[in-house]
Design a protein around this motif. Structure first.
Motif, PDB file in Angstrom:
ATOM      1  N   ARG A 197       0.762  -1.208  -0.056  1.00 31.23           N
ATOM      2  CA  ARG A 197      -0.107  -0.232   0.029  1.00 31.23           C
ATOM      3  C   ARG A 197       0.873   1.152  -0.024  1.00 31.23           C
ATOM      4  O   ARG A 197       0.584   2.084  -0.656  1.00 31.23           O
ATOM      5  CB  ARG A 197      -1.048  -0.021   1.194  1.00 31.23           C
ATOM      6  CG  ARG A 197      -2.085  -1.137   1.130  1.00 31.23           C
ATOM      7  CD  ARG A 197      -3.010  -1.011   2.027  1.00 31.23           C
ATOM      8  NE  ARG A 197      -3.876  -1.922   2.012  1.00 31.23           N
ATOM      9  CZ  ARG A 197      -5.228  -1.851   2.918  1.00 31.23           C
ATOM     10  NH1 ARG A 197      -5.317  -0.855   3.607  1.00 31.23           N
ATOM     11  NH2 ARG A 197      -6.211  -2.880   2.836  1.00 31.23           N
ATOM     12  N   MET A 198       1.927   1.170   0.878  1.00 28.97           N
ATOM     13  CA  MET A 198       2.793   2.401   0.642  1.00 28.97           C
ATOM     14  C   MET A 198       3.497   2.557  -0.646  1.00 28.97           C
ATOM     15  O   MET A 198       3.709   3.738  -1.109  1.00 28.97           O
ATOM     16  CB  MET A 198       3.950   2.244   1.852  1.00 28.97           C
ATOM     17  CG  MET A 198       3.276   2.306   3.301  1.00 28.97           C
ATOM     18  SD  MET A 198       4.590   2.604   4.559  1.00 28.97           S
ATOM     19  CE  MET A 198       5.293   1.107   4.356  1.00 28.97           C
ATOM     20  N   THR A 199       3.845   1.575  -1.181  1.00 33.10           N
ATOM     21  CA  THR A 199       4.335   1.491  -2.685  1.00 33.10           C
ATOM     22  C   THR A 199       3.276   2.311  -3.644  1.00 33.10           C
ATOM     23  O   THR A 199       3.651   3.070  -4.362  1.00 33.10           O
ATOM     24  CB  THR A 199       4.974   0.174  -3.229  1.00 33.10           C
ATOM     25  OG1 THR A 199       5.860  -0.320  -2.276  1.00 33.10           O
ATOM     26  CG2 THR A 199       5.597   0.382  -4.443  1.00 33.10           C
ATOM     27  N   GLU A 200       2.205   1.936  -3.450  1.00 37.01           N
ATOM     28  CA  GLU A 200       1.310   2.202  -4.346  1.00 37.01           C
ATOM     29  C   GLU A 200       1.003   3.734  -4.342  1.00 37.01           C
ATOM     30  O   GLU A 200       0.745   4.701  -5.166  1.00 37.01           O
ATOM     31  CB  GLU A 200      -0.114   1.504  -4.144  1.00 37.01           C
ATOM     32  CG  GLU A 200      -0.211  -0.065  -4.938  1.00 37.01           C
ATOM     33  CD  GLU A 200      -1.333  -0.598  -4.661  1.00 37.01           C
ATOM     34  OE1 GLU A 200      -2.395   0.187  -4.050  1.00 37.01           O
ATOM     35  OE2 GLU A 200      -1.586  -1.951  -5.329  1.00 37.01           O
ATOM     36  N   LEU A 201       0.754   4.003  -2.982  1.00 33.72           N
ATOM     37  CA  LEU A 201       0.839   5.511  -2.667  1.00 33.72           C
ATOM     38  C   LEU A 201       1.778   6.328  -3.170  1.00 33.72           C
ATOM     39  O   LEU A 201       1.885   7.423  -3.755  1.00 33.72           O
ATOM     40  CB  LEU A 201       0.530   5.787  -1.226  1.00 33.72           C
ATOM     41  CG  LEU A 201       0.157   7.179  -0.769  1.00 33.72           C
ATOM     42  CD1 LEU A 201      -0.742   7.888  -1.433  1.00 33.72           C
ATOM     43  CD2 LEU A 201      -0.167   7.293   0.873  1.00 33.72           C
ATOM     44  N   ALA A 202       3.233   5.991  -2.977  1.00 34.19           N
ATOM     45  CA  ALA A 202       4.218   6.725  -3.290  1.00 34.19           C
ATOM     46  C   ALA A 202       4.288   6.702  -4.885  1.00 34.19           C
ATOM     47  O   ALA A 202       4.853   7.808  -5.170  1.00 34.19           O
ATOM     48  CB  ALA A 202       5.423   5.851  -2.904  1.00 34.19           C
TER      49      ALA A 202
ATOM     50  N   TYR B   8       6.779   9.042  -6.924  1.00 34.73           N
ATOM     51  CA  TYR B   8       8.036   8.361  -6.646  1.00 34.73           C
ATOM     52  C   TYR B   8       8.029   7.153  -7.495  1.00 34.73           C
ATOM     53  O   TYR B   8       7.329   6.626  -7.785  1.00 34.73           O
ATOM     54  CB  TYR B   8       8.024   8.054  -5.300  1.00 34.73           C
ATOM     55  CG  TYR B   8       8.450   9.185  -4.345  1.00 34.73           C
ATOM     56  CD1 TYR B   8       9.584   9.659  -4.300  1.00 34.73           C
ATOM     57  CD2 TYR B   8       7.350   9.973  -3.829  1.00 34.73           C
ATOM     58  CE1 TYR B   8       9.831  11.306  -3.373  1.00 34.73           C
ATOM     59  CE2 TYR B   8       7.332  11.081  -3.275  1.00 34.73           C
ATOM     60  CZ  TYR B   8       8.594  11.593  -2.882  1.00 34.73           C
ATOM     61  OH  TYR B   8       8.734  12.768  -2.330  1.00 34.73           O
ATOM     62  N   ARG B   9       9.347   6.628  -8.067  1.00 40.25           N
ATOM     63  CA  ARG B   9       9.527   5.600  -8.824  1.00 40.25           C
ATOM     64  C   ARG B   9       9.531   4.471  -8.030  1.00 40.25           C
ATOM     65  O   ARG B   9      10.495   4.407  -6.838  1.00 40.25           O
ATOM     66  CB  ARG B   9      10.533   5.883  -9.796  1.00 40.25           C
ATOM     67  CG  ARG B   9      12.049   6.005  -9.117  1.00 40.25           C
ATOM     68  CD  ARG B   9      13.053   6.058 -10.374  1.00 40.25           C
ATOM     69  NE  ARG B   9      14.415   6.177  -9.864  1.00 40.25           N
ATOM     70  CZ  ARG B   9      15.241   7.107  -9.258  1.00 40.25           C
ATOM     71  NH1 ARG B   9      14.638   8.245  -9.093  1.00 40.25           N
ATOM     72  NH2 ARG B   9      16.417   6.847  -8.811  1.00 40.25           N
ATOM     73  N   THR B  10       9.388   3.238  -8.415  1.00 42.54           N
ATOM     74  CA  THR B  10       9.496   2.192  -7.802  1.00 42.54           C
ATOM     75  C   THR B  10      10.561   1.113  -8.384  1.00 42.54           C
ATOM     76  O   THR B  10      11.318   1.488  -9.427  1.00 42.54           O
ATOM     77  CB  THR B  10       8.254   1.112  -7.758  1.00 42.54           C
ATOM     78  OG1 THR B  10       8.039   0.667  -9.115  1.00 42.54           O
ATOM     79  CG2 THR B  10       7.094   1.784  -7.362  1.00 42.54           C
ATOM     80  N   ALA B  11      11.127   0.310  -7.627  1.00 37.50           N
ATOM     81  CA  ALA B  11      12.197  -0.518  -8.059  1.00 37.50           C
ATOM     82  C   ALA B  11      11.911  -1.294  -9.628  1.00 37.50           C
ATOM     83  O   ALA B  11      12.811  -1.643 -10.088  1.00 37.50           O
ATOM     84  CB  ALA B  11      12.654  -1.640  -7.061  1.00 37.50           C
ATOM     85  N   ASP B  12      10.718  -1.599  -9.795  1.00 37.22           N
ATOM     86  CA  ASP B  12      10.240  -2.097 -11.238  1.00 37.22           C
ATOM     87  C   ASP B  12       9.872  -1.207 -12.102  1.00 37.22           C
ATOM     88  O   ASP B  12      10.053  -1.713 -13.253  1.00 37.22           O
ATOM     89  CB  ASP B  12       8.888  -2.893 -10.820  1.00 37.22           C
ATOM     90  CG  ASP B  12       9.117  -4.003  -9.899  1.00 37.22           C
ATOM     91  OD1 ASP B  12      10.255  -4.719  -9.621  1.00 37.22           O
ATOM     92  OD2 ASP B  12       8.017  -4.407  -9.082  1.00 37.22           O
TER      93      ASP B  12
END
Length: 307
Positions: free
Chosen positions: A292-297, A302-306
């Protein structure tokens, strides 16, 4: 007082440890903006509640309570006397006790009137600490504007871990880790939900890392949104965050009203690129919370590792 004499305020919405103090100091360098220290307005009803917070919540760390009261004391001393000397702070404290029955919004109205015609800018993390606090802010200032300031979730939480670990009302490192994750996620979720219901011209979202790394690019965007004039000389002046009236720790050396690290070293400094969103496995956060934090980021830019 409203209208040309007292512009509607602007509230910077951000969880703790979001670079909000230095970003506010940047904006306060504009001659049309008055940047207040943290005033803790909306979780409270009256000035008396501010003065008795330590009595009403005795488990709170005493240093934490004193730091929280610094903002209103400094603001009153400064706007009343143009000084934050120990004597001026004592008189500000007496003034607050003499107005303990005032609603906190009346206190803020008083401060806004004192600094008019400049735009009053305030940034207490408490404003997004609960649904009730956000609702109180919107109800009291229905025409206010909002600057949503974001910071990378992993970097924010690491900063929370460092700065909260010695507070006595956190009883274990595990409690700090969980509180940090919840504070970042719930604060930004609440802000996104609140702002999505407002007209687009009433709010602006800014990434703190971008603002601090490229202030000459991002300050004009914020000033255009606020309909404030600027030139190169104004932008240069704004970069001197150490000139903010509330930079430093006052004559006593004990005053805060914002980030203690900034108050010790208030000069503007660039911040590193935070990199993609990831969370330290050693924190032991549940996978669903990390998802959930990754989706919000991602929503916040913000970019994700993927990615």
């Amino acid at each position: 007082m409203t209208g040309p004499q007292r512009p509607e305020p602007v509230f910077m919405l951000a969880p703790p440890r979001s670079y909000s103090t230095v970003c506010l100091a940047l904006l306060a360098g504009h001659p049309g903006i008055y940047g207040f220290p943290e005033l803790l307005l909306f979780p409270l009803t009256t000035v008396g509640e501010l003065l008795t917070e330590g009595q009403r919540a005795p488990d709170l760390d005493r240093r934490y309570v004193e730091a929280r009261q610094s903002g209103p004391l400094r603001a009153l001393a400064q706007v009343h006397e143009g000084s934050q000397s120990d004597a001026a702070i004592d008189r500000a404290r007496a003034w607050l006790h003499g107005h303990a029955g005032w609603p906190v919004t009346r206190l803020f109205d008083h401060l806004l009137a004192e600094v008019a015609p400049r735009i009053g800018l305030e940034k207490s993390p408490d404003t997004i600490g609960s649904d009730q606090a956000v609702a109180a802010c919107l109800a009291a200032y229905p025409r206010a504007r909002f600057l949503h300031l974001t910071r990378h979730p992993e970097a924010t939480q690491r900063s929370m871990h460092r700065h909260w670990q010695d507070l006595t009302h956190f009883h274990s490192r595990r409690q700090v880790i969980v509180a940090a994750a919840s504070t970042w996620y719930l604060g930004h979720s609440r802000t996104v939900r609140t702002l999505s219901a407002l007209p687009a011209e009433r709010w602006l979202r800014v990434t703190a890392e971008n603002l601090l790394r490229e202030p000459r690019t991002w300050l004009p965007r914020i000033l255009d949104w606020l309909d404030l004039p600027y030139d190169d000389a104004v932008l240069t002046r704004m970069l001197h965050t150490e000139r903010w009236e509330y930079a430093g720790r006052g004559e006593s050396g004990r005053l805060l009203g914002g980030d203690a690290v900034f108050m010790y070293h208030p000069a503007l400094r660039a911040v590193p690129d935070p990199g993609p969103v990831a969370f330290d496995p050693a924190w032991g956060l549940p996978a669903e919370m990390c998802r959930r934090m990754t989706e919000l980021a991602e929503l916040l830019g913000y970019r994700t590792a993927d990615a």
